[in-house]
Design an enzyme around this catalytic site. Sequence first.
Site, PDB file in Angstrom:
ATOM      1  N   GLU A 129     -26.617  26.478   6.066  1.00  0.00           N
ATOM      2  CA  GLU A 129     -26.486  27.327   7.255  1.00  0.00           C
ATOM      3  C   GLU A 129     -26.353  26.420   8.471  1.00  0.00           C
ATOM      4  O   GLU A 129     -26.849  25.296   8.452  1.00  0.00           O
ATOM      5  CB  GLU A 129     -27.760  28.170   7.465  1.00  0.00           C
ATOM      6  N   LYS A 181     -27.389  24.945  11.934  1.00  0.00           N
ATOM      7  CA  LYS A 181     -28.680  24.807  12.599  1.00  0.00           C
ATOM      8  C   LYS A 181     -28.507  25.252  14.039  1.00  0.00           C
ATOM      9  O   LYS A 181     -27.982  24.513  14.874  1.00  0.00           O
ATOM     10  CB  LYS A 181     -29.191  23.375  12.520  1.00  0.00           C
ATOM     11  N   ASP A 201     -29.195  26.151  17.773  1.00  0.00           N
ATOM     12  CA  ASP A 201     -30.029  25.422  18.723  1.00  0.00           C
ATOM     13  C   ASP A 201     -30.699  26.388  19.690  1.00  0.00           C
ATOM     14  O   ASP A 201     -30.241  26.583  20.812  1.00  0.00           O
ATOM     15  CB  ASP A 201     -29.163  24.403  19.470  1.00  0.00           C
ATOM     16  N   ARG A 252     -42.998  30.490  18.036  1.00  0.00           N
ATOM     17  CA  ARG A 252     -43.511  29.519  17.079  1.00  0.00           C
ATOM     18  C   ARG A 252     -44.836  28.925  17.556  1.00  0.00           C
ATOM     19  O   ARG A 252     -45.749  28.711  16.784  1.00  0.00           O
ATOM     20  CB  ARG A 252     -42.468  28.416  16.888  1.00  0.00           C
ATOM     21  N   TYR A 270     -30.678  35.427  15.284  1.00  0.00           N
ATOM     22  CA  TYR A 270     -30.116  35.223  13.950  1.00  0.00           C
ATOM     23  C   TYR A 270     -31.273  35.060  12.971  1.00  0.00           C
ATOM     24  O   TYR A 270     -32.135  34.207  13.163  1.00  0.00           O
ATOM     25  CB  TYR A 270     -29.251  33.963  13.918  1.00  0.00           C
ATOM     26  N   LYS A 287     -28.757  16.419  11.212  1.00  0.00           N
ATOM     27  CA  LYS A 287     -28.502  16.485  12.657  1.00  0.00           C
ATOM     28  C   LYS A 287     -27.169  15.828  12.983  1.00  0.00           C
ATOM     29  O   LYS A 287     -26.914  14.695  12.553  1.00  0.00           O
ATOM     30  CB  LYS A 287     -29.605  15.724  13.410  1.00  0.00           C
ATOM     31  N   CYS A 333     -33.352   7.311  54.644  1.00  0.00           N
ATOM     32  CA  CYS A 333     -32.819   8.548  54.084  1.00  0.00           C
ATOM     33  C   CYS A 333     -31.349   8.679  54.480  1.00  0.00           C
ATOM     34  O   CYS A 333     -31.025   8.538  55.663  1.00  0.00           O
ATOM     35  CB  CYS A 333     -33.618   9.740  54.606  1.00  0.00           C
ATOM     36  N   CYS A 357     -31.320  11.813  57.243  1.00  0.00           N
ATOM     37  CA  CYS A 357     -31.972  11.779  58.561  1.00  0.00           C
ATOM     38  C   CYS A 357     -32.214  10.357  59.055  1.00  0.00           C
ATOM     39  O   CYS A 357     -32.716  10.169  60.160  1.00  0.00           O
ATOM     40  CB  CYS A 357     -33.279  12.557  58.526  1.00  0.00           C
ATOM     41  N   CYS A 397     -37.971  10.781  50.960  1.00  0.00           N
ATOM     42  CA  CYS A 397     -37.894  10.898  52.397  1.00  0.00           C
ATOM     43  C   CYS A 397     -39.089  11.761  52.779  1.00  0.00           C
ATOM     44  O   CYS A 397     -39.217  12.885  52.317  1.00  0.00           O
ATOM     45  CB  CYS A 397     -36.594  11.598  52.793  1.00  0.00           C
ATOM     46  N   CYS A 431     -36.536  16.444  57.995  1.00  0.00           N
ATOM     47  CA  CYS A 431     -35.240  15.984  57.479  1.00  0.00           C
ATOM     48  C   CYS A 431     -34.355  17.200  57.199  1.00  0.00           C
ATOM     49  O   CYS A 431     -34.766  18.111  56.467  1.00  0.00           O
ATOM     50  CB  CYS A 431     -35.441  15.184  56.192  1.00  0.00           C
TER      51      CYS A 431
HETATM   52  S1  IVH Z   1     -35.348  27.344   8.356  1.00  0.00           S
HETATM   53  C1  IVH Z   1     -39.394  26.300   6.639  1.00  0.00           C
HETATM   54  N1  IVH Z   1     -32.864  27.788   9.139  1.00  0.00           N
HETATM   55  O1  IVH Z   1     -34.746  24.460  13.265  1.00  0.00           O
HETATM   56  C2  IVH Z   1     -38.047  26.617   7.125  1.00  0.00           C
HETATM   57  N2  IVH Z   1     -34.381  26.818  10.695  1.00  0.00           N
HETATM   58  O2  IVH Z   1     -36.071  21.853  12.775  1.00  0.00           O
HETATM   59  C3  IVH Z   1     -38.021  26.943   8.563  1.00  0.00           C
HETATM   60  N3  IVH Z   1     -33.421  26.408  12.895  1.00  0.00           N
HETATM   61  O3  IVH Z   1     -38.071  25.542  13.617  1.00  0.00           O
HETATM   62  C4  IVH Z   1     -36.767  26.850   9.250  1.00  0.00           C
HETATM   63  N4  IVH Z   1     -31.423  27.188  12.464  1.00  0.00           N
HETATM   64  O4  IVH Z   1     -36.246  26.877  14.821  1.00  0.00           O
HETATM   65  C5  IVH Z   1     -34.084  27.313   9.479  1.00  0.00           C
HETATM   66  N5  IVH Z   1     -30.683  28.285   9.705  1.00  0.00           N
HETATM   67  C6  IVH Z   1     -31.882  27.809  10.051  1.00  0.00           C
HETATM   68  C7  IVH Z   1     -32.149  27.309  11.342  1.00  0.00           C
HETATM   69  C8  IVH Z   1     -33.422  26.811  11.613  1.00  0.00           C
HETATM   70  C9  IVH Z   1     -32.208  26.645  13.378  1.00  0.00           C
HETATM   71  C10 IVH Z   1     -34.524  25.780  13.664  1.00  0.00           C
HETATM   72  C11 IVH Z   1     -35.855  26.490  13.530  1.00  0.00           C
HETATM   73  C12 IVH Z   1     -36.807  25.447  13.019  1.00  0.00           C
HETATM   74  C13 IVH Z   1     -36.113  24.170  13.364  1.00  0.00           C
HETATM   75  C14 IVH Z   1     -36.524  23.091  12.379  1.00  0.00           C
END
Ligand code: IVH
Length: 663
Positions: free
Chosen positions: A113, A115, A117, A136, A221, A311, A403, A406, A421, A426
Amino acid sequence: MGQDAAGRVEELRDRIRYHEHRYYVLDAPEIGDAEYDALMRELLSLEAAHPELASPDSPAVRVGGAPRDGFVTVRHSAAMLSLDNALNDGELREFDRRVRDLLGHSDYRYVAELKLDGLSLAVRFRGGSLVQAITRGDGETGEDVTSNARTIRSLPLRVADGPPEFEVRGEVLMGNRAFAKLNAEREAQGLPRYANPRNSAAGSLRVLDPATTAARQLDFYAYLLLVNGEPLLDSHWASLDRLAEMGFRVDPSRAACAGLEDLQAFIERWSAGRDSLAYEIDGVVAKIDSLAQQRRLGWTAKAPRWAIAFKYPPRQAETLLENIEVQVGRTGALTPVAHLRPVAVSGVTVSRASLHNEDEIERLGLAIGDTVVIERSGDVIPKVVRVKEHGDARRRFRMPAQCPVCQEPVTRAEGESASRCINPDCPARLKETVRYFASRGVMDIDGMGEALVSQLVDAGMVKSVADIYELKAETLAPLERMGEKSARRIVEGIEASRKQPLPRVLNGLGIPFVGERTAKLLADSFGSLDAIVGASADELQRADEVGPKVSGSIRAYFDNPRNQRLVERLREAGLRFTHDAPKREGGPLKGMTLVVTGTLPTLGRDEAKALIEAAGGKASESVSKKTSYVVAGEAAGSKLEKARTLGIPVIDEAKLRELAADA
Ligand code: IVH
């Protein structure tokens, strides 16, 4: 009529739910915005006329309910742990090898999936309705942000065919378009921009007023489906499908991968494709699909052994550092800003970057004329990461001794990284201060934006924010781009701003470290500006979230005679100096005052206060005849004695929880 209204309300709710799912989750609307708005308006007006029909899972709550004072801390059903990271292909292979070794074979598949942000959220459902949403936090306990989460349109408030009780975990995020729009609005209002969509999503979910969250267009999501803290189905892939069927938004890019190679291909594909997404991702999450295998792999103290977050490296580019200019902020801090030859980084043209302060320039070994590497890691404001090549005619940057605005001397306090400053007059500082004071969300003076403030300061008409209240339409009208009509409108805006509540006045003063939230907490705790001005640093720390740094800053501000004069002038101008802590509509502790004393078994002092307030009660510091209950823990002292003398009922934490939960 009652029956009709109830029937119509139900019908409207069903229709709105259906269309919200089409629009926010499936991206396939069947009706236009106007038609949707009309349904929502009808529902809102019916609910307003028939309060007895109100329901927490009505789509009407999407517009945001009553603001709250603080958040209550809640324990998670199972720890919300984070994921181990793989920063390159080698680390990914290493993870895969470990999985294979631990399982003893290579008969497993991954679910990949994106990740997302944002920030993770746990959402609980009971009897098909959303009942609680928790951030969290520290992984063990998080904050109850239910009212705010209810405003997220892609998060269903009601689910037709789920288990009787379940929890969904997922990511709250802000899409790139909503983020750009929000920042443009903030800029126009003179508010600081959010650095990236993640920060703004987090900031938007944790505001005290759900209406603000509602306006921020967040998305949710889902990525985990739990019952009693355990996954419901025996395949993660099936869980995601189930979540989608239940009406949740699930990553549409998710893919089942037969093994490492498939996973690598997925990562490769989205490394190139991430710029085409409507939201930021910072990597790919791979999870072992089979729950039986997940259980065999187990967890470390920190993270599951059955999942990994790959990452992506931040997006970088090289360009020329053409110049370094210095900006003066509201607190007088001088910030060096890099002027760069414009360069495209993942679709965004970058021409400026903050260098923060002199030490940072020193650390980077940076000089004007160098070629530098810049980086965007989801942030709008890019940063300079290192020098790539020295320029031939490179020129060292020196923080000016005066500055730039001023010309007064600049100082840098012992142990501080910022040069400042310190001239309170100013013009650069004054403009920023006045602009902030007048901005939306603070004193909200319509029409008093950057251009007007600049003119007023340059013309000497405004030398402090108090001067705003002496402006007349006749003196404003002759200004550039003004005229009588606009001048009148501004004076009306100034007039109206006298009624702004104390937290806004306090925020508007621009005391370092006292922003919107702290101002509200201070006002709630002290009830008046005079009480705050008169409080010692120690007493100030009685307010939630106020520590030595903040209290010291507040004291320094009010100890300055100049600021004392300002406060007096604002009082004369008729600004609000007192504040009633918001009263609750109801709640089991309505009308009661409780005093907490001693150490409670599980609740911290602030948590106990928050619990009392969330239940509609008032948490007080001292015992009197008006006290309804004293909640006593271990080592309770004089307050407990006083309660006994006055005959006030004394209860323990368990009883408090019981009373607070009683509906
Ligand atoms: S699974 C134990 N799936 O990434 C499994 N996390 O670095 C828990 N995150 O705290 C997380 N997309 O906030 C999972 N498709 C995804 C995600 C995801 C983003 C975030 C999540 C987690 C952090 C971990």
